[in-house]
Design a protein around this motif. Structure first.
Motif, PDB file in Angstrom:
ATOM      1  N   GLU A 273       1.002  -1.256   0.129  1.00 30.38           N
ATOM      2  CA  GLU A 273       0.108   0.113  -0.220  1.00 30.38           C
ATOM      3  C   GLU A 273       0.783   1.313   0.045  1.00 30.38           C
ATOM      4  N   ALA A 274       1.895   1.271   1.022  1.00 29.81           N
ATOM      5  CA  ALA A 274       2.905   2.393   0.786  1.00 29.81           C
ATOM      6  C   ALA A 274       3.405   2.858  -0.375  1.00 29.81           C
ATOM      7  N   LEU A 275       3.938   1.455  -1.141  1.00 29.60           N
ATOM      8  CA  LEU A 275       4.492   1.738  -2.306  1.00 29.60           C
ATOM      9  C   LEU A 275       3.607   2.228  -3.612  1.00 29.60           C
ATOM     10  N   GLN A 276       2.329   1.704  -3.519  1.00 25.64           N
ATOM     11  CA  GLN A 276       1.509   2.290  -4.217  1.00 25.64           C
ATOM     12  C   GLN A 276       1.149   3.901  -4.254  1.00 25.64           C
ATOM     13  N   ARG A 277       1.139   4.132  -2.875  1.00 23.53           N
ATOM     14  CA  ARG A 277       1.032   5.898  -2.736  1.00 23.53           C
ATOM     15  C   ARG A 277       1.908   6.482  -3.073  1.00 23.53           C
ATOM     16  N   LEU A 278       3.299   5.915  -2.964  1.00 20.68           N
ATOM     17  CA  LEU A 278       4.562   6.637  -3.597  1.00 20.68           C
ATOM     18  C   LEU A 278       4.561   6.860  -4.942  1.00 20.68           C
ATOM     19  N   GLU A 279       4.042   5.859  -5.334  1.00 25.97           N
ATOM     20  CA  GLU A 279       4.149   5.742  -7.088  1.00 25.97           C
ATOM     21  C   GLU A 279       2.942   6.694  -7.583  1.00 25.97           C
ATOM     22  N   THR A 280       1.985   6.951  -6.867  1.00 31.26           N
ATOM     23  CA  THR A 280       0.795   7.828  -7.125  1.00 31.26           C
ATOM     24  C   THR A 280       1.355   9.377  -7.043  1.00 31.26           C
ATOM     25  N   GLN A 281       2.083   9.524  -6.029  1.00 28.45           N
ATOM     26  CA  GLN A 281       2.952  10.964  -5.560  1.00 28.45           C
ATOM     27  C   GLN A 281       3.946  11.053  -6.423  1.00 28.45           C
ATOM     28  N   GLY A 282       4.465  10.156  -7.340  1.00 32.99           N
ATOM     29  CA  GLY A 282       5.576  10.540  -8.167  1.00 32.99           C
ATOM     30  C   GLY A 282       7.142  10.300  -7.611  1.00 32.99           C
ATOM     31  N   VAL A 283       6.831   9.830  -6.341  1.00 36.12           N
ATOM     32  CA  VAL A 283       8.109   9.533  -5.921  1.00 36.12           C
ATOM     33  C   VAL A 283       8.902   8.143  -6.260  1.00 36.12           C
ATOM     34  N   LEU A 284       7.977   7.207  -6.805  1.00 35.17           N
ATOM     35  CA  LEU A 284       8.428   6.131  -7.285  1.00 35.17           C
ATOM     36  C   LEU A 284       8.016   5.947  -8.738  1.00 35.17           C
ATOM     37  N   SER A 285       8.706   5.349  -9.617  1.00 35.19           N
ATOM     38  CA  SER A 285       8.347   5.204 -11.028  1.00 35.19           C
ATOM     39  C   SER A 285       8.384   3.751 -11.272  1.00 35.19           C
ATOM     40  N   ARG A 286       7.766   3.280 -12.461  1.00 30.65           N
ATOM     41  CA  ARG A 286       7.551   1.701 -12.835  1.00 30.65           C
ATOM     42  C   ARG A 286       8.430   1.769 -14.067  1.00 30.65           C
ATOM     43  N   ASP A 287       9.312   0.477 -13.920  1.00 25.84           N
ATOM     44  CA  ASP A 287       9.993   0.091 -14.952  1.00 25.84           C
ATOM     45  C   ASP A 287       9.605  -1.570 -15.335  1.00 25.84           C
ATOM     46  N   GLY A 288       8.605  -1.635 -16.024  1.00 28.00           N
ATOM     47  CA  GLY A 288       8.138  -2.977 -16.294  1.00 28.00           C
ATOM     48  C   GLY A 288       7.248  -3.149 -15.238  1.00 28.00           C
ATOM     49  N   ARG A 289       7.649  -4.441 -14.298  1.00 25.02           N
ATOM     50  CA  ARG A 289       6.957  -4.638 -13.219  1.00 25.02           C
ATOM     51  C   ARG A 289       7.681  -4.193 -12.015  1.00 25.02           C
ATOM     52  N   SER A 290       8.811  -3.584 -12.115  1.00 25.08           N
ATOM     53  CA  SER A 290       9.636  -3.101 -10.937  1.00 25.08           C
ATOM     54  C   SER A 290       9.059  -1.661 -10.820  1.00 25.08           C
ATOM     55  N   LEU A 291       9.297  -1.310  -9.397  1.00 27.68           N
ATOM     56  CA  LEU A 291       9.537  -0.053  -8.991  1.00 27.68           C
ATOM     57  C   LEU A 291      10.595   0.442  -8.568  1.00 27.68           C
ATOM     58  N   MET A 292      11.086   1.708  -9.025  1.00 25.60           N
ATOM     59  CA  MET A 292      12.268   2.268  -8.528  1.00 25.60           C
ATOM     60  C   MET A 292      12.213   3.750  -8.098  1.00 25.60           C
ATOM     61  N   VAL A 293      13.201   4.306  -7.463  1.00 24.70           N
ATOM     62  CA  VAL A 293      12.912   5.688  -7.051  1.00 24.70           C
ATOM     63  C   VAL A 293      13.099   6.386  -8.351  1.00 24.70           C
ATOM     64  N   ALA A 294      12.183   7.498  -8.273  1.00 25.11           N
ATOM     65  CA  ALA A 294      12.140   8.243  -9.681  1.00 25.11           C
ATOM     66  C   ALA A 294      13.213   9.325  -9.533  1.00 25.11           C
ATOM     67  N   SER A 295      13.640   9.727 -10.558  1.00 27.48           N
ATOM     68  CA  SER A 295      14.576  10.885 -10.840  1.00 27.48           C
ATOM     69  C   SER A 295      14.088  11.818 -11.522  1.00 27.48           C
ATOM     70  N   LEU A 296      14.654  13.212 -11.412  1.00 33.78           N
ATOM     71  CA  LEU A 296      14.209  14.333 -11.927  1.00 33.78           C
ATOM     72  C   LEU A 296      15.241  14.794 -13.010  1.00 33.78           C
ATOM     73  N   ASP A 297      14.622  15.069 -14.146  1.00 33.77           N
ATOM     74  CA  ASP A 297      15.415  15.427 -15.429  1.00 33.77           C
ATOM     75  C   ASP A 297      15.658  17.024 -15.100  1.00 33.77           C
ATOM     76  N   HIS A 298      16.269  17.501 -16.190  1.00 35.75           N
ATOM     77  CA  HIS A 298      16.946  19.244 -16.299  1.00 35.75           C
ATOM     78  C   HIS A 298      15.443  20.038 -16.069  1.00 35.75           C
ATOM     79  N   ASP A 299      14.467  19.563 -16.780  1.00 39.38           N
ATOM     80  CA  ASP A 299      13.250  20.505 -16.871  1.00 39.38           C
ATOM     81  C   ASP A 299      12.712  20.312 -15.957  1.00 39.38           C
TER      82      ASP A 299
END
Length: 212
Positions: free
Chosen positions: A46-72
């Motif tokens: 549930e926590a991972l789903q919430r963090l994904e919704t908030q953009g803190v985590l991003s999905r790579d296929g079936r895996s979740l990873m900590v998101a990163s910010l590009d220059h823009d």
């Protein structure tokens, strides 16, 4: 990962990201987190789903990873942060109790003892800004700033690591609090915006390899 309630999976994972235990592009595995936190997999999921919704985590296929910010995205984040921090300082100038202002001055004095320790100063900086947010006495603004704080956790470095930035940042903090104490909302707003702008410029220069 002990700064939140032991049963708060969301808070503990977010703290771990904020403290650099997990960095952008690191994968978060549900079973491993459950073992590390000593919790069942349901609250972790549930926590991972919430963090994904908030953009803190991003999905790579079936895996979740900590998101990163590009220059823009970095520029967009600092634009919003400058607006909100300026408003928080302006409202604090109107509503902060004398005791709250005293706490802000005490924080600056204590933080000067941390010069030379960028990571400790980074944590102290978050506490200082959080205190200004609370002094605004506007729960809706505080909520929006908390969202910005979550996104700031995705940055891999602190601008306090740049040469000369730590002392300058604390001087900027003092200007903000002096304006709040004077009940000068416009000056507090301007000082907070200038502070965030300086931090953003420093980060851009660090990322470009111009300063260390």
């Amino acid at each position: 990962m002990s700064e939140t309630h032991p049963n708060d999976a969301y808070g503990r994972i977010l703290n771990a990201i904020d403290h650099g235990d997990y960095r952008p592009s690191d994968r978060l595995v549900e079973s491993e987190l459950a073992d590390r936190l000593g919790m069942s997999r349901t609250p972790i999921r549930e926590a991972l789903q919430r963090l994904e919704t908030q953009g803190v985590l991003s999905r790579d296929g079936r895996s979740l990873m900590v998101a990163s910010l590009d220059h823009d995205q970095l520029g967009e984040l600092y634009t919003v942060r400058a607006e909100l921090e300026g408003l928080a300082a302006r409202l604090a100038a109107q509503h902060a109790a004398p005791e709250e202002i005293g706490v802000l001055y005490d924080m600056i004095a204590q933080d000067r003892k941390l010069l030379g320790d960028p990571q400790a100063l980074s944590r102290a900086n978050k506490r200082f800004h959080r205190q200004i947010h609370l002094a605004s006495h506007n729960r809706f603004l505080i909520r929006q700033l908390e969202s910005v704080r979550r996104s700031m956790a995705l940055l891999t470095t602190t601008s306090f690591a740049a040469s000369g930035r730590s002392g300058a940042a604390l001087d900027e903090h003092h200007v903000i609090v002096t304006a709040i104490e004077a009940r000068d909302g416009a000056a507090a707003d301007d000082a907070a915006r200038a502070h965030i702008s300086a931090a953003y410029q420093t980060r851009l220069m660090v990322d470009a390899g111009e300063i260390r």
